[in-house]
Scaffold this motif. Structure first.
Motif, PDB file in Angstrom:
ATOM      1  N   THR A   1     -16.518  -2.190  15.103  1.00 21.16           N
ATOM      2  CA  THR A   1     -16.445  -3.113  13.955  1.00 21.16           C
ATOM      3  C   THR A   1     -15.822  -4.440  14.374  1.00 21.16           C
ATOM      4  OG1 THR A   1     -16.114  -1.236  12.505  1.00 21.16           O
ATOM      5  CG2 THR A   1     -15.519  -3.385  11.612  1.00 21.16           C
ATOM      6  N   GLU A   2     -14.710  -4.351  15.096  1.00 20.01           N
ATOM      7  CA  GLU A   2     -13.999  -5.583  15.430  1.00 20.01           C
ATOM      8  C   GLU A   2     -14.776  -6.414  16.458  1.00 20.01           C
ATOM      9  OE1 GLU A   2      -9.746  -4.891  15.973  1.00 20.01           O
ATOM     10  OE2 GLU A   2      -9.772  -3.484  14.303  1.00 20.01           O
TER      11      GLU A   2
ATOM     12  N   HIS B   1       0.838  -1.207   0.000  1.00 21.19           N
ATOM     13  CA  HIS B   1       0.000   0.000   0.000  1.00 21.19           C
ATOM     14  C   HIS B   1       0.874   1.259   0.000  1.00 21.19           C
ATOM     15  CE1 HIS B   1      -3.288   2.692   0.790  1.00 21.19           C
ATOM     16  NE2 HIS B   1      -2.707   3.119   1.906  1.00 21.19           N
TER      17      HIS B   1
ATOM     18  N   GLN C   1      -7.552  -2.837   3.244  1.00 15.95           N
ATOM     19  CA  GLN C   1      -8.592  -3.169   4.239  1.00 15.95           C
ATOM     20  C   GLN C   1      -9.023  -4.623   4.109  1.00 15.95           C
ATOM     21  OE1 GLN C   1      -8.884  -1.408   6.634  1.00 15.95           O
ATOM     22  NE2 GLN C   1      -8.963   0.794   6.208  1.00 15.95           N
ATOM     23  N   GLU C   2      -9.036  -5.102   2.876  1.00 18.12           N
ATOM     24  CA  GLU C   2      -9.399  -6.511   2.658  1.00 18.12           C
ATOM     25  C   GLU C   2      -8.347  -7.427   3.299  1.00 18.12           C
ATOM     26  OE1 GLU C   2      -9.918  -8.886  -1.352  1.00 18.12           O
ATOM     27  OE2 GLU C   2     -10.858  -6.896  -1.430  1.00 18.12           O
TER      28      GLU C   2
ATOM     29  N   LEU D   1      -7.498   6.947   6.562  1.00 20.67           N
ATOM     30  CA  LEU D   1      -6.337   6.074   6.406  1.00 20.67           C
ATOM     31  C   LEU D   1      -5.070   6.900   6.124  1.00 20.67           C
ATOM     32  CD1 LEU D   1      -5.823   3.006   6.418  1.00 20.67           C
ATOM     33  CD2 LEU D   1      -5.911   3.093   3.915  1.00 20.67           C
TER      34      LEU D   1
ATOM     35  N   ALA E   1      -6.414  -6.668   5.731  1.00 22.35           N
ATOM     36  CA  ALA E   1      -6.510  -6.508   7.184  1.00 22.35           C
ATOM     37  C   ALA E   1      -7.659  -7.358   7.733  1.00 22.35           C
ATOM     38  CB  ALA E   1      -6.718  -5.033   7.530  1.00 22.35           C
ATOM     39  N   ALA E   2      -8.786  -7.338   7.028  1.00 25.29           N
ATOM     40  CA  ALA E   2      -9.945  -8.123   7.478  1.00 25.29           C
ATOM     41  C   ALA E   2      -9.601  -9.608   7.478  1.00 25.29           C
ATOM     42  CB  ALA E   2     -11.145  -7.847   6.572  1.00 25.29           C
TER      43      ALA E   2
ATOM     44  N   LEU F   1      -3.590  -1.705  12.391  1.00 27.43           N
ATOM     45  CA  LEU F   1      -2.907  -1.516  11.104  1.00 27.43           C
ATOM     46  C   LEU F   1      -1.468  -1.064  11.313  1.00 27.43           C
ATOM     47  CD1 LEU F   1      -5.451   0.272   8.743  1.00 27.43           C
ATOM     48  CD2 LEU F   1      -4.410  -1.981   8.409  1.00 27.43           C
TER      49      LEU F   1
ATOM     50  N   ALA G   1      -6.420   1.432  -0.992  1.00 28.09           N
ATOM     51  CA  ALA G   1      -6.925   1.393   0.379  1.00 28.09           C
ATOM     52  C   ALA G   1      -7.877   0.214   0.575  1.00 28.09           C
ATOM     53  CB  ALA G   1      -7.622   2.706   0.713  1.00 28.09           C
ATOM     54  N   ALA G   2      -8.723  -0.031  -0.438  1.00 29.52           N
ATOM     55  CA  ALA G   2      -9.688  -1.140  -0.309  1.00 29.52           C
ATOM     56  C   ALA G   2      -8.943  -2.472  -0.209  1.00 29.52           C
ATOM     57  CB  ALA G   2     -10.640  -1.145  -1.504  1.00 29.52           C
TER      58      ALA G   2
ATOM     59  N   LYS H   1     -13.652   1.643  14.903  1.00 26.30           N
ATOM     60  CA  LYS H   1     -12.768   0.461  14.854  1.00 26.30           C
ATOM     61  C   LYS H   1     -13.153  -0.550  15.931  1.00 26.30           C
ATOM     62  CE  LYS H   1      -7.987  -1.102  15.367  1.00 26.30           C
ATOM     63  NZ  LYS H   1      -8.100  -1.972  16.529  1.00 26.30           N
TER      64      LYS H   1
END
Ligand SMILES: CN1c2c(nc(N)[nH]c2=O)NC[C@@H]1CNc1ccc(C(=O)N[C@@H](CCC(=O)N[C@@H](CCC(=O)N[C@@H](CCC(=O)O)C(=O)O)C(=O)O)C(=O)O)cc1
Ligand code: HCS
Ligand code: ZN
Length: 749
Positions: A145-146, A35, A46-47, A97, A49-50, A73, A42-43, A142
């Motif tokens: 979400t987690e 990145h 994030q993918e 980000l 990271a998920a 991150l 960015a997408a 954050k």
């Protein structure tokens, strides 16, 4: 979607305080670096990271209660800055980000947050900048979400946040704050924001929430303790306070009186809390997590001992669960990735995944209590022990500094303000690829060695061209300044994939020091001698000191650290002797981790300073007076180790000073440090090329503080993470700065 649910335990609830977050194969590192270099948007990041988070939950699902929010991150302290909306204006960018990475890494427009050591670990966090004007606001995205990710899998999830007290105690005042301002002054403004964060989590169904307060494992003032009590009274029910870095000590009764629902105890390094609790009048309703599985080291747990501690805690409270002693952030993910470890070692080890099973086993009253196998007898080496016992009288240099200095100046005449570097030159992708090919058997030894020697020759040529006075060979052959030595000493094992996050995307593979240490053969002499054969200028020998080798390894737990340090020191002493015999006039022994191993509590510090400095002197005191011993320290915050730096008795100490604006020099003077200093005049942790005039100004400050005969000109750390595009102009500037100040001195003389 994966719908793993945790398996309810028959016995007590099993959990962990946090989990490694870089991915079992450093997936997050690769995504981050892609990145940053523009190869992954960015997408895509994030993918990735998920996917890492999902893998964390796959592992954690073994537990009865799963910690969430311990993914990051880059750094969990920076995550907290974002969660309370305390990003400095200079780091705010168009997207969240971009702002996050501007704060983490800096960019053309702004220097990043300062990075420093996380307690006594090799993890580095970003230091929040808090001022009187910082406008806190809750940004729960954050953490929510987690939490929801885990809950939707059917897991019993427990959100984890860095607590408000530690957040402010770890922060530093923003640049424009008044001199008497302390970030802790803002506690009353921050707590309502935490109330909102907790409310957002509860709104999504959170029950108990873990607030990490590692700062409560350090000595605290009465005023701070009073503030802790007030904060935790206000934050209310269903809060679990975790420390993780030793005993809570005097914070323990404060937390109990404040009525926190639960406390996570570190029963590995903080077992004194157990005794303290036995003497206190504790409500049987208080929830305790018994942190009996070591989150900081990689040895298999003694399950019987864990169960016994657990039983003691159950005599105090009716509500007890089992956990790791700290977050598992500091250990590698999976022992099963290691195929090459000696059998007798392998069966004594446990990485993060294995530790989850140990926690589960201790929580289960019917769980297996299989004992850890005894260490084999041949892990002890009588000859090392005898040599050490006989060494006492020899562990100091016999001639005092002024006499040594005269002898060294005669042997190696140097101009005032000699210019040098700290040791490493850029570790290019090409060098690392050659090493990877060599490791995989795709490049034969001779070719690998020839490639590294070519690099040494190129590094020497660069330095000759730049006009530096004391040269280095550049360390191209070293994968890491500790691992390189561990690979050559007996008593150490190195791992294939035992990566642990050091900061951001950077990881290390700490070697495992499991047995008595001996040196089989010279480790560095060939490289230094080769480099010296190419130049008339002196080339420094380059070693890593005993304290740093210990600090950046996983160390045996069956004897005091001091004894282990002495064994490493003895091996280094032999290396120093061989370098000297090969004609090396200057030998640098790096101790960047001297500050890191300093105990969190003041009461243990004097003993540490004694053994740490003695081990350095064992390593270095065998040389003749005309051989110069240099040392190097970085990561600032030297305050508590200034006396120790003086006690190393080196002839020259290069030290990180550019960020502290040379203040460290006055501290050294107060500690009666009388030998020479190379205050770093170029902050190599930043990609910026420093202006020659700024470096000259820093040198002038140093000359004013120390006198011209005691000052060296150098960067503040090695150049391995920098690129040649930055290194060349920066070193040109450094040489020009030293020359300019020399000329001024000559004129005024
Ligand atoms: C000075 N610092 C150090 C600390 N601790 C240490 N043990 N060492 C240190 O130098 N603590 C304090 C600071 C922290 N700073 C840093 C700075 C930089 C790094 C870093 O860059 N780490 C690298 C890994 C370094 C390494 O071990 N390199 C090896 C292996 C390289 C590699 O990744 N190989 C790949 C294979 C490549 C291929 O197949 O193409 C692999 O194994 O998968 C080497 O050079 O041979 C990092 O990438 O994070 C760390 C701490
Ligand atoms: N000699 C080492 C010290 C780093 S702390 C280097 O230059 O990289
Ligand atoms: Zn350094």
């Amino acid at each position: 979607m994966n719908t793993t649910t945790s398996v309810p335990s028959k016995g007590l609830k099993a959990t962990a305080l946090g989990y490694p977050r870089i991915g079992p194969n450093r997936e997050l590192k690769r995504a981050l670096e892609a990145h940053w270099s523009g190869r992954l948007d960015a997408a895509g990041l994030q993918e990735a990271a998920a996917s890492v988070r999902s893998g964390m939950l796959d592992d954690l699902a073994l537990l009865d209660t799963v910690p969430t929010g311990t993914f990051s991150l880059y750094d969990h302290v920076l995550d907290t800055v974002v969660a309370v909306d305390a990003l400095a204006p200079r780091h705010r960018r168009e997207t969240e980000l971009a702002s996050y990475f501007a704060a983490a890494r800096g960019d053309d427009a702004a220097v990043p947050l300062e990075m420093t050591k996380w307690f006594d670990t090799n993890y580095h966090y970003l230091v929040p900048e808090i001022g009187p004007e910082t406008a806190f606001a809750a940004k729960p995205a954050k953490t929510v979400t987690e939490f929801v990710e885990a809950k939707e899998r059917g897991l019993d999830a427990r959100p984890v946040l860095l607590g408000p007290v530690s957040f402010l105690l770890l922060a530093k005042p923003s640049e424009d704050a008044p001199a008497d301002f302390s970030p802790f002054d803002r506690l009353d403004d921050l707590v309502p924001v935490y109330v909102e964060l907790l409310a957002a989590l509860r709104h999504h169904g959170a029950g108990r929430i873990q607030l990490d307060e590692p700062a409560l494992c350090a000595d605290r003032t009465e005023a701070e303790l009073a503030a802790v009590a007030a904060v935790y009274r206000r934050l209310g029910a269903e809060i679990l306070v975790a420390g993780g870095y030793g005993p809570f000590g005097e914070s323990l009764p404060v937390l109990l009186e404040a009525g926190v629902e639960g406390i996570a105890l570190d029963l590995v390094r903080g077992r004194s809390d157990l005794e303290a609790l036995e003497a206190l009048d504790v409500s049987r309703e208080t929830f305790f997590l018994a942190g009996v599985v070591d989150g900081r080291n990689i040895w298999r747990a003694d399950l019987e001992k864990g169960a016994a501690d657990l039983a003691r805690l159950q005599r105090i409270s009716d509500r007890v669960g089992v956990s790791s002693s700290s977050s598992l952030l500091h250990v590698p993910v999976d022992l099963d990735a290691e195929q090459e470890l000696p059998e007798a070692l392998f069966e004594r080890l446990s990485f993060a995944r294995q530790k989850l099973r140990e926690i589960k086993a201790i929580a289960d009253p019917e769980g297996s209590r299989e004992a850890r196998p005894e260490a084999p007898a041949d892990w002890r080496d009588a000859s090392v022990r005898e040599r050490l016992a006989a060494l006492d009288a020899d562990a100091d240099r016999r001639v005092p500094y002024p006499e040594r200095q005269a002898a060294q100046a005669e042997r190696v005449p140097l101009p005032p303000l000699p210019t040098t570097t700290i040791g490493s030159f850029p570790q290019t992708a090409e060098l690392r690829n050659a090493r990877a090919a060599h490791r995989r058997g795709l490049m034969i030894d001779a070719d690998y060695k020839a490639r590294m020697k070519a690099e040494v020759a190129a590094v020497i040529a660069e330095q000759e061209k730049l006009g530096l006075d004391v040269l280095v060979h550049g360390e191209p052959e070293r994968n890491d300044m500790v691992q390189y030595f561990a690979e050559q000493l007996t008593g150490f094992a190195t791992t294939a994939a035992g990566w642990v996050q050091s900061y951001g995307s950077r990881c290390v593979r700490p070697p495992i020091l499991y047995a008595d240490v001996t040196r089989q053969a010279p480790m560095t002499v060939e490289w230094t001698s080769y480099a010296q054969s190419l130049t008339e200028k002196p080339v420094k020998g380059m070693l890593t000191g005993p304290v740093t080798i210990l600090a950046w390894s996983f160390v045996r737990d069956d004897q005091p650290l001091a004894d282990t340090a002495d064994q490493v020191a003895l091996a280094l002493r032999d290396e120093v002797a061989d370098l000297e015999a090969a004609g090396t006039a200057i030998i640098q022994v790096d101790e960047p981790a001297l500050r890191e191993l300093l105990p969190v509590r003041a009461a243990s510090r004097a003993a540490y300073r004694d053994w740490a400095t003695r081990s350095f002197r064992i390593a270095t005191s065998g040389v003749r007076p005309e051989t110069s011993i240099h040392t190097h320290l970085c990561y600032s915050e030297f305050g508590e180790v200034i006396d120790a730096i003086a006690a190393l008795d080196a002839d020259v100490t290069s030290i990180e000073a550019s960020r502290s604006k040379m203040e460290v020099l006055a501290d050294l003077d107060r500690a009666n440090y009388r030998s020479a200093v190379g205050p770093g005049v170029w902050d190599i942790h930043s990609p910026r090329v420093p202006a020659a005039e700024d470096m000259a100004e820093a040198l002038r400050l140093a000359v004013d503080a120390l006198g011209p005969e005691r000052v060296w000109a150098n960067p503040d750390c090695g150049l391995k993470t920098r690129r040649y595009e930055e290194v060349r102009p920066s070193l040109e500037g450094l040489v020009a700065a030293a020359r300019a100040v020399r000329e001024q001195l000559a004129k005024s003389a």
